[in-house]
Design a protein around this motif. Structure first.
Motif, PDB file in Angstrom:
ATOM      1  N   ASP A 207      -8.031   7.251   0.072  1.00  0.00           N
ATOM      2  CA  ASP A 207      -8.756   8.372  -0.574  1.00  0.00           C
ATOM      3  C   ASP A 207      -7.860   9.522  -1.152  1.00  0.00           C
ATOM      4  N   LYS A 208      -6.716   9.770  -0.741  1.00  0.00           N
ATOM      5  CA  LYS A 208      -5.497  10.398  -1.405  1.00  0.00           C
ATOM      6  C   LYS A 208      -5.196  10.024  -2.479  1.00  0.00           C
ATOM      7  N   LEU A 209      -4.804   8.789  -2.574  1.00  0.00           N
ATOM      8  CA  LEU A 209      -4.367   8.137  -3.745  1.00  0.00           C
ATOM      9  C   LEU A 209      -5.136   8.112  -4.849  1.00  0.00           C
ATOM     10  N   GLU A 210      -6.594   7.849  -4.429  1.00  0.00           N
ATOM     11  CA  GLU A 210      -7.391   8.089  -5.584  1.00  0.00           C
ATOM     12  C   GLU A 210      -7.745   9.550  -5.806  1.00  0.00           C
ATOM     13  N   GLU A 211      -7.645  10.342  -5.043  1.00  0.00           N
ATOM     14  CA  GLU A 211      -7.606  11.845  -5.607  1.00  0.00           C
ATOM     15  C   GLU A 211      -6.500  12.199  -6.605  1.00  0.00           C
ATOM     16  N   LEU A 212      -5.442  11.696  -6.186  1.00  0.00           N
ATOM     17  CA  LEU A 212      -4.242  11.902  -7.025  1.00  0.00           C
ATOM     18  C   LEU A 212      -4.238  11.261  -8.332  1.00  0.00           C
ATOM     19  N   ALA A 213      -4.825  10.183  -8.453  1.00  0.00           N
ATOM     20  CA  ALA A 213      -5.035   9.368  -9.586  1.00  0.00           C
ATOM     21  C   ALA A 213      -5.820  10.042 -10.852  1.00  0.00           C
ATOM     22  N   SER A 214      -6.527  11.046 -10.288  1.00  0.00           N
ATOM     23  CA  SER A 214      -7.191  11.897 -11.140  1.00  0.00           C
ATOM     24  C   SER A 214      -6.675  13.140 -11.674  1.00  0.00           C
ATOM     25  N   GLN A 215      -5.340  13.527 -11.263  1.00  0.00           N
ATOM     26  CA  GLN A 215      -4.793  14.658 -11.374  1.00  0.00           C
ATOM     27  C   GLN A 215      -3.601  14.440 -12.559  1.00  0.00           C
ATOM     28  N   PRO A 216      -3.071  15.454 -12.934  1.00  0.00           N
ATOM     29  CA  PRO A 216      -1.885  15.373 -14.051  1.00  0.00           C
ATOM     30  C   PRO A 216      -0.822  14.706 -13.436  1.00  0.00           C
ATOM     31  N   CYS A 217      -0.153  13.632 -14.113  1.00  0.00           N
ATOM     32  CA  CYS A 217       1.036  13.209 -13.985  1.00  0.00           C
ATOM     33  C   CYS A 217       2.204  13.772 -13.375  1.00  0.00           C
ATOM     34  N   ASP A 218       2.174  15.161 -14.015  1.00  0.00           N
ATOM     35  CA  ASP A 218       3.419  15.929 -13.496  1.00  0.00           C
ATOM     36  C   ASP A 218       3.192  16.896 -12.121  1.00  0.00           C
ATOM     37  N   SER A 219       1.930  16.330 -11.412  1.00  0.00           N
ATOM     38  CA  SER A 219       1.777  17.151 -10.305  1.00  0.00           C
ATOM     39  C   SER A 219       3.029  17.290  -9.169  1.00  0.00           C
ATOM     40  N   PRO A 220       3.449  18.276  -8.687  1.00  0.00           N
ATOM     41  CA  PRO A 220       4.486  18.372  -7.770  1.00  0.00           C
ATOM     42  C   PRO A 220       4.254  17.580  -6.346  1.00  0.00           C
ATOM     43  N   VAL A 221       3.148  17.167  -5.999  1.00  0.00           N
ATOM     44  CA  VAL A 221       2.692  16.500  -4.721  1.00  0.00           C
ATOM     45  C   VAL A 221       3.117  15.199  -4.567  1.00  0.00           C
ATOM     46  N   ALA A 222       3.372  14.834  -3.381  1.00  0.00           N
ATOM     47  CA  ALA A 222       3.491  13.187  -3.442  1.00  0.00           C
ATOM     48  C   ALA A 222       2.398  12.564  -4.059  1.00  0.00           C
ATOM     49  N   SER A 223       3.038  11.270  -4.631  1.00  0.00           N
ATOM     50  CA  SER A 223       2.043  10.442  -5.232  1.00  0.00           C
ATOM     51  C   SER A 223       2.129   9.160  -5.202  1.00  0.00           C
ATOM     52  N   THR A 224       3.186   8.610  -4.800  1.00  0.00           N
ATOM     53  CA  THR A 224       3.412   7.184  -4.637  1.00  0.00           C
ATOM     54  C   THR A 224       2.678   6.948  -3.423  1.00  0.00           C
ATOM     55  N   PRO A 225       2.344   5.520  -3.178  1.00  0.00           N
ATOM     56  CA  PRO A 225       1.785   5.029  -1.794  1.00  0.00           C
ATOM     57  C   PRO A 225       2.756   5.464  -0.601  1.00  0.00           C
ATOM     58  N   GLU A 226       3.970   5.145  -0.892  1.00  0.00           N
ATOM     59  CA  GLU A 226       4.889   5.185   0.284  1.00  0.00           C
ATOM     60  C   GLU A 226       5.112   6.620   0.677  1.00  0.00           C
ATOM     61  N   GLU A 227       4.974   7.518  -0.201  1.00  0.00           N
ATOM     62  CA  GLU A 227       5.230   9.012  -0.165  1.00  0.00           C
ATOM     63  C   GLU A 227       3.784   9.529   0.671  1.00  0.00           C
ATOM     64  N   VAL A 228       2.727   9.070   0.300  1.00  0.00           N
ATOM     65  CA  VAL A 228       1.497   9.635   0.955  1.00  0.00           C
ATOM     66  C   VAL A 228       1.474   8.991   2.301  1.00  0.00           C
ATOM     67  N   LEU A 229       1.615   7.640   2.564  1.00  0.00           N
ATOM     68  CA  LEU A 229       1.723   7.205   3.748  1.00  0.00           C
ATOM     69  C   LEU A 229       2.860   7.857   4.765  1.00  0.00           C
ATOM     70  N   SER A 230       3.712   8.321   4.254  1.00  0.00           N
ATOM     71  CA  SER A 230       4.955   9.097   5.136  1.00  0.00           C
ATOM     72  C   SER A 230       4.114  10.397   5.538  1.00  0.00           C
ATOM     73  N   LEU A 231       3.325  11.196   4.552  1.00  0.00           N
ATOM     74  CA  LEU A 231       3.055  12.353   4.803  1.00  0.00           C
ATOM     75  C   LEU A 231       1.846  12.184   5.942  1.00  0.00           C
ATOM     76  N   VAL A 232       1.043  10.886   5.795  1.00  0.00           N
ATOM     77  CA  VAL A 232      -0.080  10.841   6.938  1.00  0.00           C
ATOM     78  C   VAL A 232       0.448  10.485   8.233  1.00  0.00           C
ATOM     79  N   VAL A 233       1.415   9.585   8.212  1.00  0.00           N
ATOM     80  CA  VAL A 233       1.914   9.004   9.766  1.00  0.00           C
ATOM     81  C   VAL A 233       3.185   9.593  10.057  1.00  0.00           C
ATOM     82  N   GLY A 234       4.043  10.507   9.267  1.00  0.00           N
ATOM     83  CA  GLY A 234       5.101  10.929   9.787  1.00  0.00           C
ATOM     84  C   GLY A 234       6.128  10.044   9.784  1.00  0.00           C
ATOM     85  N   GLN A 235       7.340  10.464  10.202  1.00  0.00           N
ATOM     86  CA  GLN A 235       8.476   9.709  10.211  1.00  0.00           C
ATOM     87  C   GLN A 235       9.077   9.810  11.858  1.00  0.00           C
ATOM     88  N   ARG A 236       9.423   8.863  12.553  1.00  0.00           N
ATOM     89  CA  ARG A 236      10.082   9.019  13.924  1.00  0.00           C
ATOM     90  C   ARG A 236      11.582   8.850  13.494  1.00  0.00           C
TER      91      ARG A 236
END
Length: 289
Positions: A207-236
């Protein structure tokens, strides 16, 4: 175990995932498990306690049958050796679990000693019988049981690495993105998720990736699948979640070094711009004069 005409089997190593992949990977992992059973010592508590000469023997025997490559280059350096040791360490724990189940199938130590498992010498088995019955091992086993009960998300790949799953699903467009790899490694064959939490992670990232796809390309938030997944599940500490046990997050020192390098580059760029402006102003003054 060789290919046609007694040629070594080629296996590719992915240095990001720190795991082998390709059509000969199952043969490689199976051979590592066999060599661990035959060559490792089991009269020590952990894989890291196994004598180095035993580990080296496993590695050298493996190289007799397999050619390990990174891209087009044959690689047998210390980094490849560490990756093989990591896999061997996991197989070592698997063998120890099998030996412990054999231990549990008998009621007394006398029966256990009289019925040793295959492929293990009597002295090592005697050491294990004593170790499995110790209070330290029982306490550790209980802690592990409690920790496993707390796990709400677990993959369903078994012994197959995430990299091997990713490679098996590759197509003309490449290997699947991070969130699809999550689905492949946490979804059962019947299409159901391994857990409700696993399903929620996948849906949230999608859902987050679909939302980001509709935003400007220069958006400062995480935009790649790897970045979004990392934000959702965190790191250990020690590994990147959702990528298997191979990939490692950058160390704090590496992050700090990268940050410093980035700041230095910005300062240098700023200094160059100031210098260029000063030269321009100087020329303009000369022209006016």
């Amino acid at each position: 175990m060789r290919g046609y005409n007694n040629v070594k089997l080629t296996v590719q190593i992915d240095m990001e995932f720190r795991r082998p992949f390709g059509e000969n990977t199952d043969d490689l992992v199976g051979e590592i498990a066999r060599l661990v059973t035959l060559c490792a010592s089991f009269d020590v508590p952990y894989w890291h306690d196994v004598p180095e000469d035993r580990k080296t023997k496993i590695y050298e025997k493996l190289l007799d049958k397999f050619e390990l490559r990174v891209g087009d280059e044959v690689c047998n350096d210390i980094h490849i050796k560490k990756i093989i040791y990591e896999i061997a360490g996991r197989r070592y724990r698997d063998v120890r679990s099998t030996l412990y189940r054999h231990y549990q199938s008998y009621a007394t130590d006398e029966d256990r000693l009289q019925n040793p498992p295959e492929d293990i010498n009597a002295n090592e088995w005697a050491w294990l019988v004593n170790y499995f019955g110790s209070q330290n091992f029982k306490a550790m086993s209980e802690r592990n049981k409690v920790n496993r009960s707390k796990q709400v998300i677990s993959h369903i790949t078994g012994r197959r690495s995430f990299k091997q799953v990713s490679w098996a699903e590759h197509n003309e467009g490449g290997e699947p993105p991070a969130h699809e790899l999550w689905r492949l490694t946490h979804q059962k064959k019947d299409g159901s998720s391994g857990s409700e939490q696993s399903r929620q992670v996948y849906e949230t990232v999608k859902d987050k990736l679909e939302e980001l796809a509709s935003q400007p390309c220069d958006s400062p938030v995480a935009s790649t699948p790897e970045e979004v997944l990392s934000l959702v599940v965190g790191q250990r500490s020690g590994y990147v979640r959702g990528r298997g046990c191979g990939p490692r997050p950058p160390s704090k020192s590496a992050v700090t070094t990268a940050s410093i390098a980035g700041l230095q580059a910005q300062v240098k760029d700023k200094d160059e711009r100031i210098s260029q402006m000063e030269e321009l102003i100087s020329k303009q003054r000369e022209e006016v004069a």
